[in-house]
Structure formats: C-alpha cells, structure tokens
Design an enzyme around this catalytic site. Structure first.
Site, PDB file in Angstrom:
ATOM      1  N   SER A   1       0.844  -1.189   0.000  1.00 20.74           N
ATOM      2  CA  SER A   1       0.000   0.000   0.000  1.00 20.74           C
ATOM      3  C   SER A   1       0.879   1.238   0.000  1.00 20.74           C
ATOM      4  O   SER A   1       1.988   1.231   0.546  1.00 20.74           O
ATOM      5  CB  SER A   1      -0.892   0.005   1.239  1.00 20.74           C
ATOM      6  OG  SER A   1      -1.473   1.270   1.453  1.00 20.74           O
ATOM      7  N   SER A   2       0.365   2.308  -0.574  1.00 15.81           N
ATOM      8  CA  SER A   2       1.130   3.562  -0.594  1.00 15.81           C
ATOM      9  C   SER A   2       1.280   4.181   0.784  1.00 15.81           C
ATOM     10  O   SER A   2       2.073   5.106   0.966  1.00 15.81           O
ATOM     11  CB  SER A   2       0.461   4.569  -1.541  1.00 15.81           C
ATOM     12  OG  SER A   2      -0.872   4.826  -1.146  1.00 15.81           O
ATOM     13  N   CYS A   3       0.563   3.659   1.793  1.00 15.49           N
ATOM     14  CA  CYS A   3       0.706   4.205   3.143  1.00 15.49           C
ATOM     15  C   CYS A   3       2.041   3.831   3.775  1.00 15.49           C
ATOM     16  O   CYS A   3       2.356   4.298   4.879  1.00 15.49           O
ATOM     17  CB  CYS A   3      -0.451   3.755   4.027  1.00 15.49           C
ATOM     18  SG  CYS A   3      -0.395   2.013   4.486  1.00 15.49           S
TER      19      CYS A   3
ATOM     20  N   TYR B   1      -0.735  -0.608  10.183  1.00 19.66           N
ATOM     21  CA  TYR B   1      -0.913  -1.287   8.893  1.00 19.66           C
ATOM     22  C   TYR B   1       0.308  -1.056   8.006  1.00 19.66           C
ATOM     23  O   TYR B   1       0.796  -1.980   7.339  1.00 19.66           O
ATOM     24  CB  TYR B   1      -2.175  -0.757   8.211  1.00 19.66           C
ATOM     25  CG  TYR B   1      -2.439  -1.333   6.845  1.00 19.66           C
ATOM     26  CD1 TYR B   1      -2.901  -2.634   6.689  1.00 19.66           C
ATOM     27  CD2 TYR B   1      -2.245  -0.564   5.689  1.00 19.66           C
ATOM     28  CE1 TYR B   1      -3.158  -3.165   5.425  1.00 19.66           C
ATOM     29  CE2 TYR B   1      -2.498  -1.085   4.426  1.00 19.66           C
ATOM     30  CZ  TYR B   1      -2.950  -2.385   4.306  1.00 19.66           C
ATOM     31  OH  TYR B   1      -3.196  -2.903   3.068  1.00 19.66           O
TER      32      TYR B   1
ATOM     33  N   HIS C   1     -12.758   2.315   2.933  1.00 23.88           N
ATOM     34  CA  HIS C   1     -11.905   3.434   2.589  1.00 23.88           C
ATOM     35  C   HIS C   1     -12.762   4.597   2.087  1.00 23.88           C
ATOM     36  O   HIS C   1     -13.971   4.462   1.906  1.00 23.88           O
ATOM     37  CB  HIS C   1     -10.889   3.017   1.519  1.00 23.88           C
ATOM     38  CG  HIS C   1      -9.816   2.124   2.048  1.00 23.88           C
ATOM     39  ND1 HIS C   1      -9.821   0.756   1.867  1.00 23.88           N
ATOM     40  CD2 HIS C   1      -8.698   2.391   2.774  1.00 23.88           C
ATOM     41  CE1 HIS C   1      -8.756   0.220   2.440  1.00 23.88           C
ATOM     42  NE2 HIS C   1      -8.061   1.193   2.995  1.00 23.88           N
TER      43      HIS C   1
ATOM     44  N   LYS D   1       2.987  -3.776   6.189  1.00 32.58           N
ATOM     45  CA  LYS D   1       3.283  -3.838   4.756  1.00 32.58           C
ATOM     46  C   LYS D   1       4.771  -3.622   4.479  1.00 32.58           C
ATOM     47  O   LYS D   1       5.346  -4.227   3.576  1.00 32.58           O
ATOM     48  CB  LYS D   1       2.432  -2.811   4.008  1.00 32.58           C
ATOM     49  CG  LYS D   1       0.961  -3.195   3.941  1.00 32.58           C
ATOM     50  CD  LYS D   1       0.797  -4.552   3.277  1.00 32.58           C
ATOM     51  CE  LYS D   1      -0.623  -5.031   3.225  1.00 32.58           C
ATOM     52  NZ  LYS D   1      -0.756  -6.351   2.574  1.00 32.58           N
TER      53      LYS D   1
END
Length: 329
Positions: A124-126, A153, A196, A157
């Site tokens: 994920s881009s987070c 989270y 989301h 990742k």
C-alpha cells in the site's frame, strides 16, 4: 539454486508466464484478488486457485503450509490483507498489525518452502512517510515518520517488502513487490464503518439520494489530495510486472495524478445524481495531506493506467447498486 547478490538482484530474466501453470491468488474474493483473477482468466490462465477465508484462515500457519503443499503453485499473488479506512485503522491498530504480519509471514514462508517460482507481494502507498516529497518515489521508503492513523498497517506492509527482499538475498528467488495507490472498483468494502474513503463516499451519497436527504456530512476538511486507481488497472499492472520486471525495490502503481477529497466527493455526487448540500466535519482527521505516487519506474517498464476516474466511478456505482443487498453492512 544460485544465490543472489547482497542487494537482492537475481540472474532472472522476466518472460511471459505459462498460462497452464498453477497460479495461486491469495485473497481471490477481495477487491484486489478478484480483479487479478478476472485479468488472469481474460489472459487465458487455466489453473487459477484460491480459498475463501472460511475455507482457509491465512493466519493459521499449519493450514497455509498444508494448502500450498497440496496445490504446488508456480506463481503466487499475495493480495490477501486486513484493510480498512481511517476509523478502522485508528480503532484497531493491533488487529491491523498482527493479522497482516501473520498472513504475510505464513504465505511467504509456505511459498518459499514449496517452491513458488514467481511471486508478487502487494502492499500500500501508506508505507511512505506522511510528509514525503510529492510525488512519492520508491526511494522515499523509511525516510520519515508515518501517518499516525494507519502506521500499524503500514509497518506490516513494510515488513512484507523486507521479507520479499530477504528471500531474494538469501534464496535467490525472483520475487517482487508492488505498492498500489488508493484502489476502488467492484468487490470493494462498502461498509459504513470499515471502508476506505471512496467506497464510503459512494455509499453515503447513494443512500442520501435514495432517502431524499438534503445534506451529507463528510469527515475532515476535504482538502487532502488523493490518487485513485481502478482495481482492474492494478490487475493489469500485476501481470505486466510479473512478465516484465525483476528487482528488489518495490514498484509504485498508480495513475500519476490526484484530486482533492472535495473534488472526488463532487464527482461521486454527480455520478449518483445527488443534488443536496455537502458539509465537512473539520473535527475529524484528514490523514496525510497529499499522497501522489511517482510512477516513472512502472512507466519505464511499458505500463500506464487506462481507466479514467469518471469512467471507473460510473462502473463502480453501477456495480454497487446492483449488489447493494449482498454487501457487508
């Protein structure tokens, strides 16, 4: 097997995948996994396997090892994850950290143990710092503090990326990682408490339209900028990367352009036919002020997104309305 060099490079040259080989899509019923299955079927793959969460709990290490040993996949896409929006991540950080790390470790270890030749881990881009320079390139990883609302989270990742890199270094396997931007499309989670931002807005505006509400209230100020990618485009990128890319560094997957949350809300309101007012609750968190991915690395490999935001939203709204009675509440 020839061991890789210390930086994770391998002697592997990507090529077209064998359409008859077993391809395990972990998380094949979810937003991402189901899109990958659709893409693989459209491309002629004839032996796609997967298990629902009720059939196989990916947090159960023994069960995961037994399943991977049984099906012996040649290829694997790890799309299974516990996911959610700001509220869910803020409320249940232990669950997001623990569940995702267990899923990843079990699947990746089983894949290595039982000879999966080509694997793609989806993150994920987070994973990138809250205040990373925009657009965010792959080198921004681990250069600053994470967004506090989903740091648990994100850490999970990041651990997945490091796991893939470690396998490359220690075992020489040509496994790769891809980091998608914000995704949307069919089979998304439209729950009012766990979704989301985009599916949450679709549900909110659609219900307001059907109920005749004269106003809708959204979280935050609406000023943060976000990039949105249709999940069918992501599925296309997954297959492209498996057939064209090899390297230790994660690859960003996105469109290369973004919009404000206010702008996306206006588009959704227009698509669903909502004509009332939109209000913003600034007492609620905005999250990261901007999150736009630099997709030059992916572009250089020969891939670009094709589905426009409005086109993708219209098809997603149509899908949501057709399946509203079946969706998670």
């Amino acid at each position: 097997m020839t061991r890789s060099s210390t930086d994770g490079d391998t002697d592997f040259t990507p090529t077209e995948l064998d359409r008859s080989a077993t391809f395990y899509v972990a998380g094949h019923r979810g937003l991402v996994g189901s899109a990958i299955v659709r893409k693989l079927e459209a491309e002629g793959f004839t032996n796609i396997v997967g298990q629902t969460s009720s059939e196989l709990d990916l947090k159960d290490r023994d069960a995961v090892f037994a399943y991977v040993k049984k099906v012996r996949p040649t290829y694997l896409a790890l799309a299974a994850a516990k996911v959610g929006g700001i509220m869910a991540n803020s409320t249940y950080p232990v669950d997001f950290l623990s569940d995702n790390i267990r899923i990843q470790v079990n699947v990746l270890d089983a894949a290595r143990e039982h000879g999966v030749k080509r694997l793609i881990f989806l993150g994920s881009s987070c994973i990138y710092p809250k205040f990373a320079k925009q657009p965010i390139d792959e080198d921004s990883l681990l250069t600053g503090h994470l967004e506090s609302t989903n740091d648990a989270y994100a850490i999970a990742k990041i651990a997945g990326i490091m796991h893939v890199q470690a396998v490359r270094r220690q075992y020489g396997l040509p496994w790769i990682s891809a980091m998608p931007t914000n995704l949307y499309g069919p089979n998304d989670n439209f729950s009012p408490h766990g979704s989301h931002v985009l599916p949450a807005l679709i549900r909110r505006y659609d219900e307001a339209t059907r109920n005749g509400s004269d106003s809708v209230t959204n979280w935050g100020t609406g000023s943060p900028r976000r990039e949105f990618l249709h999940v069918d485009d992501l599925a296309s990128a997954v297959l492209h990367l498996l057939e064209h890319y090899d390297g230790p560094q994660q690859v960003n997957v996105g469109t290369g352009s973004d919009v404000t949350i206010k702008e996306i809300a206006d588009i959704i309101a227009n698509v669903v036919g909502y004509t009332g007012k939109t209000r913003w609750d600034s007492s609620k968190p905005d999250g990261t002020p901007q999150k736009l991915l630099d997709v030059h690395k992916l572009g250089e490999s020969g891939w670009a997104a094709r589905i426009s935001l409005e086109e993708g939203l219209r098809s997603t709204v149509d899908w949501y309305r057709a399946h509203a009675d079946e969706l998670r509440q």
